[in-house]
Design an enzyme around this catalytic site. Structure first.
Site, PDB file in Angstrom:
ATOM      1  N   ASP A 363       0.694  -1.207   0.023  1.00 52.32           N
ATOM      2  CA  ASP A 363      -0.242  -0.124   0.089  1.00 52.32           C
ATOM      3  C   ASP A 363       0.760   1.252  -0.064  1.00 52.32           C
ATOM      4  O   ASP A 363       1.808   1.314   0.400  1.00 52.32           O
ATOM      5  CB  ASP A 363      -0.912   0.003   1.349  1.00 52.32           C
ATOM      6  CG  ASP A 363      -2.148  -0.978   1.335  1.00 52.32           C
ATOM      7  OD1 ASP A 363      -2.092  -1.843   0.219  1.00 52.32           O
ATOM      8  OD2 ASP A 363      -2.710  -0.780   1.924  1.00 52.32           O
ATOM      9  N   HIS A 503       3.608  -2.352   3.109  1.00 50.80           N
ATOM     10  CA  HIS A 503       3.736  -0.984   2.599  1.00 50.80           C
ATOM     11  C   HIS A 503       5.026  -0.703   1.624  1.00 50.80           C
ATOM     12  O   HIS A 503       6.197  -0.939   2.387  1.00 50.80           O
ATOM     13  CB  HIS A 503       3.783   0.121   3.622  1.00 50.80           C
ATOM     14  CG  HIS A 503       2.315   0.034   4.330  1.00 50.80           C
ATOM     15  ND1 HIS A 503       1.976  -0.725   5.329  1.00 50.80           N
ATOM     16  CD2 HIS A 503       1.369   0.843   4.179  1.00 50.80           C
ATOM     17  CE1 HIS A 503       0.982  -0.681   5.617  1.00 50.80           C
ATOM     18  NE2 HIS A 503       0.381   0.383   4.989  1.00 50.80           N
TER      19      HIS A 503
HETATM   20 NI    NI Z   1      -2.889   3.384   3.240  1.00 53.64          NI
END
Ligand code: NI
Length: 590
Positions: A363, A503
């Site tokens: 992400d 991430h």
């Molecule tokens: Ni996010």
């Protein structure tokens, strides 16, 4: 010798090393032209003709076209910063057009090329204001020199036409005098000269009218739409002869239509030149090329225009050659051209009803770390699902396109990462649509999946037209953890069917991924895209893992969600996702 060194084309193998390793496609995934028969597709060889600057690139083009020096009786010199003279020289076929600075010496590469060709004559295009006497004398050395020049650029074009077609021509092409992008492709036309109209293309200068009368064509053809050459000017130029026009919706399409006219038969090679903005130097120098058409791309790293893409698909050339260095057209543009000829085949889809599948998701990118992650994924042949933020896609379009081109899924994580539950339905919809528009603008398909920031969603979020993809494994990689802590958490908690949240904005995560891939594979897991992990997702579905899907038709309160695993392991509560920090648009060059 210098020119030979400067002009060595980058060979296809050198480019292919960094390329995208997919086999030649046999099946079309995108047929740009519905009516055209679908040809057999084979990936073309790709190569480059370039020098370190526009002058040396014109030399490289000359060496390519005139590898046999005996074929060049003349050398034409055109100034390299204004393109009108070089453009109209495309109809001259007895020698190359070499670009020179107006009056600051002859580049060594150009001098060396003239020595190699040993022409009978060195000819300046235009008067001393275009190529000064000192430059012409220095270039010619002891060889005879001459000028093809009028008092204006229109006069120079007429002089070129007279030399190229001493016996007249059946067809004359007219373009506006302020060389417009529509005229760029004119260089490849050899069945008639190119003459210039007034600056704005709305009047026929006397010298141009006189040249048309002398050439006595039966056809007068304007290049470009009525914005480039007005209807009145075309009628006046034709003066009773048959007028016609070659024009597309934009410069790129016009170029493909000119290409179709100049090369009506099978095309084995296509040259690709930069044609956006006013970066025309390589395109005009390419007028001398006769082995294939020149079509236009957006430099240095833009999305290949749809007209150019369609032309390449329809023609199926065996080779695509970029003109100019990577600062004019980067390698990605060549790869786009290759894929336009032979779209890569869709990858085989894993069957997660038979395999123990896991989806890695990343992400908040694309970020400064994403390229390194893509390198890792490419080297291990692992597909990933990226939930990327529209605002970051805007900052890093090349990384976004690369992820898509390499077979990953690029999905929606909103435009700027708000907590969606604080927004109205229309506010939420704007966030999702704006992010999709951004993906489309960089040449990536609109998303099919949404991951709400912070895993925070409500009943409105389920009405945004996409499945909501959450996660079942969260190593809290954004919270200052080391790569080994991230790896250990992911490997410990992952089960068949897991969706792993990480991430790519976190450097330690990118460090951890090689070990995570090795460990999960060692445990027998197959790494897949979310769309393969969970088949038949529908808008409004809420997905935590393959085994934990709430269909759109069922009510669900986010507060009631706890994560379950098929083997009863406690996976803990759904955790908050990372705080998001945007990059400033001006701080990144891509
Ligand atoms: Ni996010």
């Amino acid at each position: 010798m210098i020119a030979a060194l400067l002009a060595v084309p980058v060979s296809a193998p050198a480019l292919e090393q960094g390329g995208l390793p997919h086999a030649p496609a046999q099946v079309s995934t995108a047929a740009p032209s519905a009516s055209a028969p679908v040809p057999m597709q084979t990936a073309p060889a790709i190569s480059r003709i370039s020098g370190p600057d526009r002058y040396a690139t014109s030399v490289a083009i000359s060496q390519h076209q005139f590898s046999d020096p005996a074929a060049a009786d003349s050398v034409y010199l055109a100034r390299g910063d204004l393109f009108a003279d070089a453009l109209v020289a495309g109809s001259l076929t007895d020698g190359p057009v070499l670009l020179v600075p107006r009056c600051s010496g002859v580049p060594a590469s150009v001098s060396a090329e003239i020595a190699r060709l040993a022409p009978e004559e060195v000819v300046a295009l235009g008067g001393p204001a275009a190529v000064c006497d000192e430059t012409l004398a220095a270039a010619a050395g002891t060889r005879p020199s001459a000028r093809l020049a009028g008092e204006t650029r229109q006069g120079t074009a007429a002089a070129v036409a007279d030399r190229a077609f001493p016996g007249g021509a059946d067809r004359v092409y007219v373009v506006r005098g302020a060389v417009s992008p529509d005229a760029l492709a004119a260089g490849m036309l050899t069945d008639g000269p190119v003459l210039l109209l007034s600056h704005d293309g709305d009047a026929v200068p006397a010298v141009t009218a006189a040249a048309i009368a002398d050439l006595d064509p039966t056809h007068v053809t304007a290049l470009g739409g009525t914005a480039a050459v007005t209807s009145d000017a075309l009628t006046a130029a034709a003066s009773g002869r048959t007028p016609s026009r070659i024009a597309g919706a934009n410069r790129y399409e016009t170029a493909t239509r000119v290409a179709a006219r100049a090369f009506p038969d099978t095309v084995s090679r296509v040259y690709l030149a930069r044609g956006d903005g006013t970066n025309f130097a390589d395109a005009v120098a390419a007028g001398v090329l006769t082995r294939g058409p020149v079509v236009l791309a957006v430099g240095p790293c833009g999305t290949l225009p749809s007209a150019t893409r369609s032309y390449l698909f329809a023609e199926q050339p065996g080779r695509v050659t970029a003109l100019g260095g990577t600062s004019a057209l980067c390698s990605d543009v060549l790869y786009q051209a290759r894929d336009a000829v032979a779209p890569p085949p869709p990858p085989a889809r894993p069957d997660c009803s038979e395999l123990a599948c896991v989806a890695l998701t990343f992400d908040d990118g694309p970020s400064a770390h994403s390229s390194r992650l893509l390198d890792t994924l490419a080297s291990r042949d692992v597909p990933a699902t990226f939930f990327w933020v529209g605002q970051q896609v805007d900052v890093r379009p090349l990384t976004t396109r690369r992820a898509h081109n390499e077979g990953h899924a690029v999905e929606n994580h909103t435009w700027n990462h708000p907590q969606l539950t604080t927004l109205s339905l229309s506010g939420q919809q704007w966030q999702v649509d704006r992010a999709d528009d951004e993906l489309a603008s960089v040449g990536v398909p609109r998303s099919t999946l949404l991951r709400p920031p912070y895993g925070s969603w409500n009943s409105s979020t389920r009405q945004l037209g996409k499945p909501l993809v959450l996660w079942s494994v969260d190593p809290r990689d954004w919270d200052g953890r080391t790569a080994s802590q991230i790896r250990s958490h992911v490997v410990s908690y992952t089960r068949s069917g897991s969706i792993v949240l990480m991430h790519d904005s976190v450097s330690a995560t990118v460090d951890a991924v090689p070990g995570i891939i090795s460990d999960l594979r060692a445990r027998g897991y197959t790494l897949v895209l979310v769309e393969d992990l969970v088949p038949n997702m529908q808008p409004g579905d809420v997905v935590y893992s393959r085994g934990q899907v709430t269909r759109a038709s069922s009510a669900l309160d986010p507060q009631d969600v706890t994560l379950v695993s098929p083997d009863g392991v406690d996976l803990g509560p759904v955790r908050d996702e990372a705080p998001f920090v945007a990059e400033s648009p001006g701080a990144v060059e891509e």
